[in-house]
Design a protein around this motif. Structure first.
Motif, PDB file in Angstrom:
ATOM      1  N   SER A 107      -6.500   1.331  -7.350  1.00 36.65           N
ATOM      2  CA  SER A 107      -6.696   2.680  -6.840  1.00 36.65           C
ATOM      3  C   SER A 107      -7.988   2.648  -6.010  1.00 36.65           C
ATOM      4  O   SER A 107      -8.623   1.602  -5.890  1.00 36.65           O
ATOM      5  CB  SER A 107      -6.831   3.656  -8.004  1.00 36.65           C
ATOM      6  OG  SER A 107      -8.070   3.429  -8.674  1.00 36.65           O
ATOM      7  N   PRO A 108      -8.422   3.761  -5.457  1.00 33.93           N
ATOM      8  CA  PRO A 108      -9.695   3.748  -4.732  1.00 33.93           C
ATOM      9  C   PRO A 108     -10.904   3.427  -5.604  1.00 33.93           C
ATOM     10  O   PRO A 108     -11.958   3.051  -5.082  1.00 33.93           O
ATOM     11  CB  PRO A 108      -9.796   5.175  -4.174  1.00 33.93           C
ATOM     12  CG  PRO A 108      -8.377   5.607  -4.022  1.00 33.93           C
ATOM     13  CD  PRO A 108      -7.668   5.008  -5.199  1.00 33.93           C
TER      14      PRO A 108
ATOM     15  N   VAL B 240      -2.869   7.134  -4.573  1.00 36.20           N
ATOM     16  CA  VAL B 240      -3.153   6.133  -3.535  1.00 36.20           C
ATOM     17  C   VAL B 240      -3.363   4.788  -4.215  1.00 36.20           C
ATOM     18  O   VAL B 240      -4.261   4.636  -5.040  1.00 36.20           O
ATOM     19  CB  VAL B 240      -4.408   6.500  -2.723  1.00 36.20           C
ATOM     20  CG1 VAL B 240      -4.705   5.419  -1.670  1.00 36.20           C
ATOM     21  CG2 VAL B 240      -4.258   7.854  -2.063  1.00 36.20           C
TER      22      VAL B 240
ATOM     23  N   ALA C 129       0.863  -1.180   0.000  1.00 34.06           N
ATOM     24  CA  ALA C 129       0.000   0.000   0.000  1.00 34.06           C
ATOM     25  C   ALA C 129       0.896   1.225   0.000  1.00 34.06           C
ATOM     26  O   ALA C 129       1.934   1.246   0.663  1.00 34.06           O
ATOM     27  CB  ALA C 129      -0.921   0.002   1.216  1.00 34.06           C
TER      28      ALA C 129
ATOM     29  N   LEU D 144      -5.281   5.755   2.905  1.00 37.38           N
ATOM     30  CA  LEU D 144      -5.314   4.310   3.128  1.00 37.38           C
ATOM     31  C   LEU D 144      -5.755   4.049   4.562  1.00 37.38           C
ATOM     32  O   LEU D 144      -5.517   4.847   5.455  1.00 37.38           O
ATOM     33  CB  LEU D 144      -3.922   3.697   2.952  1.00 37.38           C
ATOM     34  CG  LEU D 144      -3.229   3.780   1.614  1.00 37.38           C
ATOM     35  CD1 LEU D 144      -1.750   3.423   1.792  1.00 37.38           C
ATOM     36  CD2 LEU D 144      -3.878   2.828   0.622  1.00 37.38           C
TER      37      LEU D 144
ATOM     38  N   ALA E 138      -7.886   1.110   0.105  1.00 32.07           N
ATOM     39  CA  ALA E 138      -7.618   2.367  -0.586  1.00 32.07           C
ATOM     40  C   ALA E 138      -8.921   3.150  -0.692  1.00 32.07           C
ATOM     41  O   ALA E 138      -9.912   2.653  -1.234  1.00 32.07           O
ATOM     42  CB  ALA E 138      -7.041   2.108  -1.971  1.00 32.07           C
TER      43      ALA E 138
END
Length: 399
Positions: free
Chosen positions: A38-39, A60, A6, A136, A131
């Protein structure tokens, strides 16, 4: 077993190339897939080269290196409604539904705050990361049985299952993630929150009969959880009390148990293992090694444990041999007795401490040793076994 990564950029820059570099450092001979998320997006590919072509362009990212242990294990990351999720390790439950990664992901899908409950309420050896937009969230089991490390520099904050993945991206100071904690990681760094940690409880006076009954029930439950759903299991076997009890209880639960003993040639402990195996009426697989074999395996062990401590290395060598033999025989899960000496005062230094300083002192020493097992024992042994794609399960190491 697999591994997780991460990473967060402190400058809001794309960290895809850095995340791929980390994944490369986590690859081993049994790796089947690589995942990056990714998120908002999740990608899984069979090779790291294919993954490099799918740049998620995000500050992220979380990653996963997948190696199957059980048939129910599946590649990750997993897409949630408000983020993405990676999980490595195992949750122990007699209800197989509750032990699945999918069940865990669904709980987080319902409410991301359930990440704290995952640590508080579930028994297991695990680490995870989510994420989300701009940050995170990561966590580790309460005893630190599954390895997880973290660190940061002026550009990045990152986590990984191995130190070398962080070293490779320029993070020089790497620390063990505190067991039983959650961390929120953003462009400002790490914020830790305890969820379920060890507490030095006051001593309670009970009878030997009551203590025996309580301990027997706890250990039987722990072994049952760790062999649930298995048809066969290997046991790292010395012939001592700890591994003998574990083997006996696993056999009693109807699992096909195979004992594996490793040693240097012409050592007396093998005779003890033979006698104990005979008493258990279980198959014993003995593998003897030469001093030259120690020299040959030493560089591999040092690379895996990421620590030059001579005591850790000397213990790691027989663990390496045992896990290798288990893997070569086709076993994917191995039980071992780590943690028993700390729990029950099995080291001579505890007696010396008691005689010199008294009961209160030795109780404090034992507690500190138990609290430090994640750095002194668990991380080393789990990383070695993971290299051989063998899942290490420790019935004595339960909260």
């Amino acid at each position: 077993m697999g591994a997780i990564t991460a990473i967060v950029s402190k400058k809001n820059e794309n960290v895809a190339k850095t995340a791929v570099t980390m994944l490369k450092m986590l690859k081993h001979k049994s790796t089947e897939t690589f995942g990056l998320a990714s998120p908002t997006t999740a990608t899984i590919r069979k090779t790291i080269e294919d993954l490099q072509d799918k740049d998620p362009n995000s500050p992220v990212l979380i990653g996963h290196v997948f190696s199957k242990i059980l048939t129910s294990d599946k590649p990750q990351p997993i897409k949630l409604d408000n983020g993405t999720f990676v999980f490595e390790g195992r949750i122990y439950s007699l209800n197989t539904e509750f032990s699945s990664v999918e069940f865990t992901a669904e709980k987080l899908n319902q409410n991301l705050e359930n990440a704290e409950a995952l640590i508080k309420d579930f028994e297991g050896d695990f680490a995870f990361a989510m994420a989300e937009s701009g940050r995170l969230t990561a966590g580790r089991d309460s005893l630190g049985l599954y390895p997880l490390y973290y660190g940061e520099n002026t550009d990045l904050s990152a986590l990984a299952s191995k130190r070398k993945a962080l070293w490779e991206i320029g993070i020089k100071e790497v620390h063990s993630f505190p067991p039983g904690h959650l961390a929120v990681v953003d462009k400002y760094g790490f914020k830790f929150k305890p969820a379920k940690t060890l507490v030095h409880a006051k001593t309670k006076q009970i009878t030997m009969q009551a203590a025996t009954k309580k301990l027997s029930g706890l250990l039987q439950r722990s072994v049952k959880q760790r062999v649930s759903g298995l048809k066969e299991v290997a046991v790292a076997f010395s012939g001592g009390l700890d591994s003998t009890i574990i083997a006996f209880l696993a056999k009693k639960l109807g699992v096909e148990v195979h004992l594996i003993s490793v040693s240097l040639k012409d050592q007396p402990e093998i005779e003890h293992a033979k006698k104990a195996a005979e008493a258990l009426n279980l198959p014993l697989h003995i593998h003897l090694y030469s001093e030259k074999a120690v020299e040959e395996v030493l560089p591999k062990v040092l690379w895996l444990i990421e620590d030059a401590n001579p005591v850790k290395t000397s213990i790691g060598i027989p663990v390496f041999w045992t896990a290798k033999e288990a893997s070569d025989m086709g076993f994917r899960v191995m039980l071992a007795g780590q943690g028993a000496d700390e729990l029950f005062g099995g080291y001579k230094r505890y007696l010396n401490d008691y005689l010199r300083y008294g009961e209160e002192s030795v109780q404090k020493t034992i507690f500190n040793d138990i609290a430090g097992m994640y750095e002194n024992n668990f991380e080393r042994d789990t990383k070695i076994c993971n290299f051989h794609n063998v899942e290490l399960r420790l019935p004595f190491a339960t909260y």
